[in-house]
Design an enzyme around this catalytic site. Structure first.
Site, PDB file in Angstrom:
ATOM      1  N   LEU A   1      43.835  38.506  45.752  1.00  0.00           N
ATOM      2  CA  LEU A   1      44.216  39.849  45.308  1.00  0.00           C
ATOM      3  C   LEU A   1      45.554  40.217  45.938  1.00  0.00           C
ATOM      4  O   LEU A   1      46.426  40.810  45.310  1.00  0.00           O
ATOM      5  CB  LEU A   1      43.137  40.865  45.691  1.00  0.00           C
TER       6      LEU A   1
ATOM      7  N   HIS B   1      35.440  28.230  41.716  1.00  0.00           N
ATOM      8  CA  HIS B   1      35.744  29.649  41.845  1.00  0.00           C
ATOM      9  C   HIS B   1      37.214  29.981  41.646  1.00  0.00           C
ATOM     10  O   HIS B   1      37.561  30.977  41.032  1.00  0.00           O
ATOM     11  CB  HIS B   1      35.313  30.088  43.243  1.00  0.00           C
TER      12      HIS B   1
ATOM     13  N   ARG C   1      36.111  28.761  53.271  1.00  0.00           N
ATOM     14  CA  ARG C   1      35.226  28.411  52.161  1.00  0.00           C
ATOM     15  C   ARG C   1      35.000  26.921  51.996  1.00  0.00           C
ATOM     16  O   ARG C   1      33.882  26.486  51.757  1.00  0.00           O
ATOM     17  CB  ARG C   1      35.841  28.940  50.866  1.00  0.00           C
TER      18      ARG C   1
ATOM     19  N   GLU D   1      47.347  33.735  40.161  1.00  0.00           N
ATOM     20  CA  GLU D   1      46.580  32.492  40.282  1.00  0.00           C
ATOM     21  C   GLU D   1      47.174  31.376  39.413  1.00  0.00           C
ATOM     22  O   GLU D   1      46.947  30.189  39.669  1.00  0.00           O
ATOM     23  CB  GLU D   1      45.113  32.746  39.912  1.00  0.00           C
TER      24      GLU D   1
ATOM     25  N   HIS E   1      33.507  27.768  45.920  1.00  0.00           N
ATOM     26  CA  HIS E   1      33.078  28.885  46.766  1.00  0.00           C
ATOM     27  C   HIS E   1      31.661  28.632  47.277  1.00  0.00           C
ATOM     28  O   HIS E   1      30.783  28.277  46.503  1.00  0.00           O
ATOM     29  CB  HIS E   1      33.120  30.173  45.929  1.00  0.00           C
TER      30      HIS E   1
ATOM     31  N   GLY F   1      46.305  41.091  34.557  1.00  0.00           N
ATOM     32  CA  GLY F   1      45.595  41.165  35.835  1.00  0.00           C
ATOM     33  C   GLY F   1      46.496  41.794  36.877  1.00  0.00           C
ATOM     34  O   GLY F   1      47.525  42.412  36.540  1.00  0.00           O
ATOM     35  N   LEU F   2      46.162  41.622  38.129  1.00  0.00           N
ATOM     36  CA  LEU F   2      46.980  42.232  39.178  1.00  0.00           C
ATOM     37  C   LEU F   2      48.405  41.716  39.095  1.00  0.00           C
ATOM     38  O   LEU F   2      49.365  42.476  39.237  1.00  0.00           O
ATOM     39  CB  LEU F   2      46.393  41.919  40.545  1.00  0.00           C
ATOM     40  N   ALA F   3      48.555  40.435  38.848  1.00  0.00           N
ATOM     41  CA  ALA F   3      49.895  39.864  38.820  1.00  0.00           C
ATOM     42  C   ALA F   3      50.649  40.311  37.565  1.00  0.00           C
ATOM     43  O   ALA F   3      51.743  40.872  37.659  1.00  0.00           O
ATOM     44  CB  ALA F   3      49.818  38.337  38.892  1.00  0.00           C
ATOM     45  N   GLY F   4      50.061  40.084  36.397  1.00  0.00           N
ATOM     46  CA  GLY F   4      50.765  40.410  35.156  1.00  0.00           C
ATOM     47  C   GLY F   4      50.891  41.907  34.947  1.00  0.00           C
ATOM     48  O   GLY F   4      51.970  42.418  34.614  1.00  0.00           O
TER      49      GLY F   4
HETATM   50  C1  LIG Z   1      33.861  36.586  40.892  1.00  0.00           C
HETATM   51  C2  LIG Z   1      35.182  36.564  41.597  1.00  0.00           C
HETATM   52  C3  LIG Z   1      35.360  37.282  42.779  1.00  0.00           C
HETATM   53  C4  LIG Z   1      36.567  37.267  43.457  1.00  0.00           C
HETATM   54  N1  LIG Z   1      36.696  37.996  44.604  1.00  0.00           N
HETATM   55  C5  LIG Z   1      37.903  38.022  45.243  1.00  0.00           C
HETATM   56  C6  LIG Z   1      38.089  38.819  46.412  1.00  0.00           C
HETATM   57  O1  LIG Z   1      37.183  39.511  46.881  1.00  0.00           O
HETATM   58  N2  LIG Z   1      39.311  38.820  46.988  1.00  0.00           N
HETATM   59  C7  LIG Z   1      40.351  38.099  46.499  1.00  0.00           C
HETATM   60  O2  LIG Z   1      41.439  38.165  47.056  1.00  0.00           O
HETATM   61  N3  LIG Z   1      40.193  37.353  45.385  1.00  0.00           N
HETATM   62  C8  LIG Z   1      39.003  37.294  44.750  1.00  0.00           C
HETATM   63  N4  LIG Z   1      38.862  36.520  43.612  1.00  0.00           N
HETATM   64  C9  LIG Z   1      40.037  35.837  43.046  1.00  0.00           C
HETATM   65  C10 LIG Z   1      40.937  36.838  42.312  1.00  0.00           C
HETATM   66  O3  LIG Z   1      40.144  37.794  41.651  1.00  0.00           O
HETATM   67  C11 LIG Z   1      41.828  36.193  41.276  1.00  0.00           C
HETATM   68  O4  LIG Z   1      42.416  35.061  41.792  1.00  0.00           O
HETATM   69  C12 LIG Z   1      42.933  37.140  40.869  1.00  0.00           C
HETATM   70  O5  LIG Z   1      42.410  38.387  40.514  1.00  0.00           O
HETATM   71  C13 LIG Z   1      43.746  36.584  39.735  1.00  0.00           C
HETATM   72  O6  LIG Z   1      44.635  37.553  39.261  1.00  0.00           O
HETATM   73  P1  LIG Z   1      45.716  37.202  38.187  1.00  0.00           P
HETATM   74  O7  LIG Z   1      46.470  38.459  37.930  1.00  0.00           O
HETATM   75  O8  LIG Z   1      46.476  36.021  38.607  1.00  0.00           O
HETATM   76  O9  LIG Z   1      44.908  36.755  36.889  1.00  0.00           O
HETATM   77  P2  LIG Z   1      43.712  37.448  36.075  1.00  0.00           P
HETATM   78  O10 LIG Z   1      43.267  38.713  36.657  1.00  0.00           O
HETATM   79  O11 LIG Z   1      42.722  36.384  35.818  1.00  0.00           O
HETATM   80  O12 LIG Z   1      44.391  37.853  34.714  1.00  0.00           O
HETATM   81  C14 LIG Z   1      44.733  36.929  33.745  1.00  0.00           C
HETATM   82  C15 LIG Z   1      45.308  37.677  32.584  1.00  0.00           C
HETATM   83  O13 LIG Z   1      45.914  36.777  31.696  1.00  0.00           O
HETATM   84  C16 LIG Z   1      45.452  36.984  30.391  1.00  0.00           C
HETATM   85  N5  LIG Z   1      45.517  35.699  29.697  1.00  0.00           N
HETATM   86  C17 LIG Z   1      45.035  34.507  30.103  1.00  0.00           C
HETATM   87  N6  LIG Z   1      45.356  33.554  29.209  1.00  0.00           N
HETATM   88  C18 LIG Z   1      46.058  34.162  28.232  1.00  0.00           C
HETATM   89  C19 LIG Z   1      46.668  33.709  27.032  1.00  0.00           C
HETATM   90  N7  LIG Z   1      46.656  32.426  26.682  1.00  0.00           N
HETATM   91  N8  LIG Z   1      47.265  34.619  26.245  1.00  0.00           N
HETATM   92  C20 LIG Z   1      47.298  35.941  26.598  1.00  0.00           C
HETATM   93  N9  LIG Z   1      46.763  36.398  27.730  1.00  0.00           N
HETATM   94  C21 LIG Z   1      46.151  35.524  28.522  1.00  0.00           C
HETATM   95  C22 LIG Z   1      44.092  37.559  30.549  1.00  0.00           C
HETATM   96  O14 LIG Z   1      43.732  38.271  29.400  1.00  0.00           O
HETATM   97  C23 LIG Z   1      44.304  38.454  31.760  1.00  0.00           C
HETATM   98  O15 LIG Z   1      44.870  39.671  31.346  1.00  0.00           O
HETATM   99  C24 LIG Z   1      37.637  36.516  42.942  1.00  0.00           C
HETATM  100  C25 LIG Z   1      37.475  35.797  41.765  1.00  0.00           C
HETATM  101  C26 LIG Z   1      36.251  35.791  41.105  1.00  0.00           C
HETATM  102  C27 LIG Z   1      36.090  34.946  39.899  1.00  0.00           C
END
Ligand SMILES: Cc1cc2nc3c(=O)[nH]c(=O)nc-3n(C[C@H](O)[C@H](O)[C@H](O)COP(=O)(O)OP(=O)(O)OC[C@H]3O[C@@H](n4cnc5c(N)ncnc54)[C@H](O)[C@@H]3O)c2cc1C
Ligand code: FES
Lengths: 639, 259
Positions: free
Chosen positions: A443, A403, A332, A427, A268, A44-47
């Site tokens: 994000l 959410h 929220r 997250e 949410h 995701g954005l972080a990883g």
């Molecule tokens: C519908 C929706 C709308 C949203 N809208 C907004 C918004 O407008 N603005 C905002 O700031 N935030 C928003 N959010 C929140 C935001 O999108 C997330 O909090 C954020 O994108 C999380 O990013 P991340 O990189 O932490 O994790 P994620 O993007 O969830 O990525 C997780 C990654 O980890 C991998 N993974 C997970 N478990 C494992 C495992 N056991 N083994 C291997 N890989 C694994 C997955 O495959 C994925 O690649 C929204 C969330 C949702 C659900």
């Protein structure tokens, strides 16, 4: 003995902490970087941001995700936007204001130094994304456009139509693609991390299941970064993707990483209401809609007239009434709870009575249909496809839904967990949002952690040295792989009568009813008992079809639900121990006469971090006291 | 709301097997507001309870944005409704008693992994050839340093909406990936940031598309018709221009693609 945790916050004035820390972090010389291997779980954005940036710097990166390609990580689904304190609108925004809004929005339960760093880094994120070709919305003059999100009085949210997460993630994906081509990042899609391997007290590797062949595989590294997203699907129905899970962080918890504030969940306010028990998820309607939509219910309980037949004078625009200063744009947690209050009083609408209206009639009158369509067209289309009703003519029906999870693994200022060499980003950590996250800040945090913080702090860790060579032949890998294999074989061996979904659904109901928007002592105690029963029943009666050595979605889900069945209990325990209301955590016993959350700063101005003590043993609660030196702690008010 | 009985004629193929076959299943108590994937969930619950093998299919966001899902429903990629992904399809578009054929996205470069699940990593490999701007983290100027006309930003966004689902390939009689590849090339060609690498990008990505075994585009337009995100076929014309500009700009296709 309960511990007081040290967040290792650098000394000095708030505004200088990160710069000074960056200066003080030891570096790894360019030629030496490729000798270090870093595992990053999550794209995701972080990883993805961390993997790509570490790759650019020359480290040898192994990057994992459960989807078939990194471009589908759940960040892709974010709709509304990303905050940054650019002050392009000249409306008085600044790093200080974003910092202040975030700490206040989190109800004074986040760490000042982290939030300040986030606000500082926010600006560089926008610059970086623009440089990578992210097509943010623009004004006719060619400059970047902004909109407002809840809990703030400036316009600081950058967006790409209703697909901001998609565009930011595709930016990350493109950076990753470039590094994969360059050979610095090796990508492992359809690989699920099922456990963490610790050697000499340090995180040195992971065990994964190849989701195509079912093979168990080992990977070794010098440091491990978990960026695996949130755990909202513990509620079964949530706005998250169906593969989101707690598994990676839960397994790390069971290996010794502390889990912070597990009960802090964000419900949410604006999702499409639940329609039936066949459902697999709830669909979010972005918070950005509250820029122009007005939330209301009929004034009289039980009023079943069609919305168009309810005259203006008989409608209650309850957010505007209760919170005149912020109106429909309150945070929220406040909007969600206010909707629940109306529905509990019998004023809810729709077949179930668990819905309120979100009305665009005024906006369409004021701005015209085209402008509204330009801003929210894709959301309206989505709504219409699901509900078979046209929101341009009839107000939307919405209801709160799980959410986002503010809780996650405890990390210090360096995003390092209590296991040395295990970093947690996005997250998945508990980080920056306190007891409630403001819209468009996840994000921001994902990008800040991924692009900017992780590369720096991981380099600091590696540069400090002391890491001997470890390969996957080390006995620790064999032992962990053995345990994982046994767990998955055991799931298949139960051969009971109820499906994985049956258990997940039951757990979700308990969580929603007792550990959801409003919690109380009796309910939480019941939840703990009920979750334990469910877990017992699961391991005696679950029916998982197929084999371990095959593509087997049900088996994947079984593993994740088994972990949710443990995490749910910890969430309830945490909610029970936190005898106050703050942000998204609302204890029915603790509220003001107006029904607002009442914090207990004297006893609970701290992070709670839980330590696993073995299966069947009570976990131990440690604390990290929170100190506010730069912000005056007040009662949160949006009136 | 009336319950329906639906018959699903589904492609089954074991992992590693060269061949598969259709099996027909019946699902009762299908509600019109259910999604198509929730109907498959219901079927899988039933099969699991009966001790049979559930049908494997891919999905994640279930709201039309991640591009994970992808089935050929009644002969059309993502089903009979325009502008929707498989996960967005609702059962109200089908009749009680209807038999619905469900197949994977078929194409040479998308090998079937199991049942309805295919391997689309060929798309990733195309992207790796040049679907990016080479901008290291930390090297960026201010976001407003270069103004971008709204119309260009909007066009870039139109192209960038591609979710990489592969429906365009599944629908194309030649299994061409041109719509997918052209969307990325177009997006970056509308933005000044994409400028410096544009010729090279087009040559490299198209070279990889050919090597993966995707067919040529002969302007059938099936791709545009099934695209859930309304990616326009005009992007393909634009991609061709980018390609020729790249070739004229001295980027030899073979040398550039490194083979
Ligand atoms: C519908 C929706 C709308 C949203 N809208 C907004 C918004 O407008 N603005 C905002 O700031 N935030 C928003 N959010 C929140 C935001 O999108 C997330 O909090 C954020 O994108 C999380 O990013 P991340 O990189 O932490 O994790 P994620 O993007 O969830 O990525 C997780 C990654 O980890 C991998 N993974 C997970 N478990 C494992 C495992 N056991 N083994 C291997 N890989 C694994 C997955 O495959 C994925 O690649 C929204 C969330 C949702 C659900
Ligand atoms: S499951 Fe994400 S687009 Fe269908």
């Amino acid at each position: 003995m309960s511990k007081i945790l040290d967040a290792k916050i650098p000394s000095g004035p708030l505004a200088d902490k990160w710069d000074r820390h960056e200066m003080e972090c030891p570096l790894v010389a360019p030629a030496n970087r490729r000798k270090f291997t870093v595992i990053v779980v999550g794209t995701g954005l972080a990883g993805g941001g961390a993997a790509a940036t570490l790759g650019e710097l020359g480290y040898n990166v192994l990057n994992f995700c459960v989807q078939d390609t990194p471009r589908r990580a759940h960040s892709v689904a974010a709709q509304g936007g990303i905050n940054a304190s650019k002050n392009y609108q000249n409306d008085g925004d600044s790093v200080e204001r974003l910092f202040y809004d975030t700490v206040k929005g989190g109800d004074y339960r986040s760490r000042e130094a982290n939030v300040y760093r986030l606000a500082q880094l926010s600006m560089g994120i926008i610059d970086q994304c623009v440089a990578m070709g992210v097509p943010f919305a623009r004004e006719y003059g060619g400059t970047l456009a902004n909109r407002s999100f809840g809990g703030v009085q400036v316009s600081r949210t950058f967006y790409a139509r209703g697909q901001t997460g998609q565009q930011l993630l595709l930016g990350v994906y493109s950076a990753l693609s470039r590094q994969i081509a360059a050979g610095t990042v090796k990508m492992f899609p359809r690989h699920e991390m099922l456990d963490l391997v610790i050697v000499d007290g340090k995180a040195r590797g992971i065990v994964c299941r190849d989701l195509v062949t079912g093979e168990m595989k080992r990977y070794a590294a010098d440091a491990v970064v978990l960026a695996t997203g949130g755990y909202s699907p513990v509620f079964y129905l949530s706005t998250n993707a169906v593969n989101c899970s707690a598994t990676s962080i839960w397994r790390a918890y069971k290996r010794g990483a502390l889990f912070a504030n597990p009960c802090y969940t964000q419900i949410h306010p604006t999702a499409i209401p639940q329609l039936g028990d066949y459902q697999s998820k709830l669909t979010l309607m972005s918070e950005s809609l509250r820029n122009d939509g007005r939330m209301w219910v009929p004034k009289a309980p039980g009023d079943k007239r069609r919305p168009a037949d309810i005259p203006e004078a008989e409608r209650d625009y309850f957010l505007e009434r209760r919170y005149p200063a912020f109106g429909n744009l309150v945070p929220r947690d406040i909007a969600a709870r206010a909707s629940k209050v109306e529905c509990d009083a019998g004023k809810g609408v729709g077949n179930t009575g668990f819905a309120v209206y979100l009305d665009f009639a005024d906006a369409i009158k004021r701005l015209g249909r085209d402008v509204v369509a330009d801003r929210y067209g894709n959301l309206f289309t989505m709504y219409e496809e699901i509900i078979a009703d046209d929101p341009y003519h009839t107000p939307m029906m919405i209801y709160p839904a799980p959410h986002y999870t503010m809780g996650g693994l405890w990390v210090d200022y360096n995003l390092e967990s209590t296991i040395p060499g295990l970093f947690v980003a996005g997250e998945a950590n508990f980080s920056d949002h306190g007891a409630n996250r403001l819209g468009a800040s996840a994000l921001m945090q994902g990008c800040a952690d991924g692009y900017f913080v992780v590369p720096r702090v991981v380099a600091g860790y590696l540069a400090r040295g002391g890491l001997g060579k470890v390969t996957t032949d080390h006995e620790a890998f064999g032992a962990v792989e053995d345990e994982v294999r046994k767990r998955y074989d055991a799931l298949l061996a139960v051969k009971g009568s109820r499906t994985v979904r049956d258990f997940h659904w039951d757990l979700g109901r308990v969580m929603w009813d007792k550990v959801g928007m409003s919690r109380d002592r009796a309910g939480l105690e019941q939840a703990i008992v009920r979750i334990r029963e469910l877990r017992e029943a699961f391991w005696h009666d679950v029916k998982v079809p197929g084999e371990a050595a095959d593509f087997n979605k049900q088996l994947e889900m079984a593993g994740r639900v088994a972990d949710f069945l443990e995490l749910g209990e910890l969430m309830a325990m945490d909610a029970l121990a936190r005898e106050e209301s703050c942000g998204g955590h609302f204890r029915a016993e603790h509220h003001t006469p107006e029904g607002e959350a009442r914090r207990d700063d004297e006893n609970f101005m701290h992070v709670a971090a839980w330590e696993h003590k073995g299966d069947g043993q009570a976990p131990e609660r440690h604390v990290e006291p929170l100190a506010y030196e730069n912000i005056e702690v007040k009662t949160r008010s949006y009136k | 709301m009336s319950e329906m009985t639906i018959h699903l004629k589904i492609w089954r193929q074991a992992r590693g097997a060269a061949k598969g076959n259709f099996e027909t299943y019946t699902v009762e108590k299908v509600l019109p507001e259910m999604s198509f994937l929730e109907t498959l969930d219901l079927l899988n619950e039933k099969l699991t309870r009966q001790g049979q093998q559930p049908v494997e299919f891919d999905s994640d966001c279930r709201e039309g944005i991640c591009g994970t899902c992808g089935l050929v429903i009644k002969g059309t990629a993502h089903g009979p409704n325009p502008k929707t992904t498989t996960c967005e399809v609702r059962m109200r578009h089908f009749r009680d008693g209807e038999t619905i054929t469900v197949e994977p996205f078929r194409a040479g470069p998308f090998p079937i992994l199991k049942d309805l699940v295919v391997d689309r990593t060929a798309f990733d490999r195309i992207q790796q050839q040049g679907g990016f701007v080479s901008a290291n983290t930390g090297s960026a100027p201010d976001g407003n340093a270069v103004p971008i006309p709204k119309i260009d930003a909007d066009k870039a966004m139109d192209a960038a909406s591609c979710i990489g689902c592969g429906a365009c390939v599944a629908a194309c009689p030649n299994a061409s990936a041109s719509l997918f590849v052209s969307a990325k090339i177009s997006q970056l060609s509308y933005l000044p940031q994409g400028g410096p690498e544009r010729g090279r990008r087009a040559l490299l990505m198209i070279g990889q598309m050919d090597r993966e075994g995707f067919g040529d585009c002969s302007n059938h337009g099936e791709c545009e018709a099934v695209c859930p995100k309304e990616i326009s076929i005009e992007n393909i014309a634009r991609m061709r221009r980018e390609y020729f500009k790249g070739a004229l700009g001295g980027h030899d296709r073979k040398a550039a693609s490194g083979d």
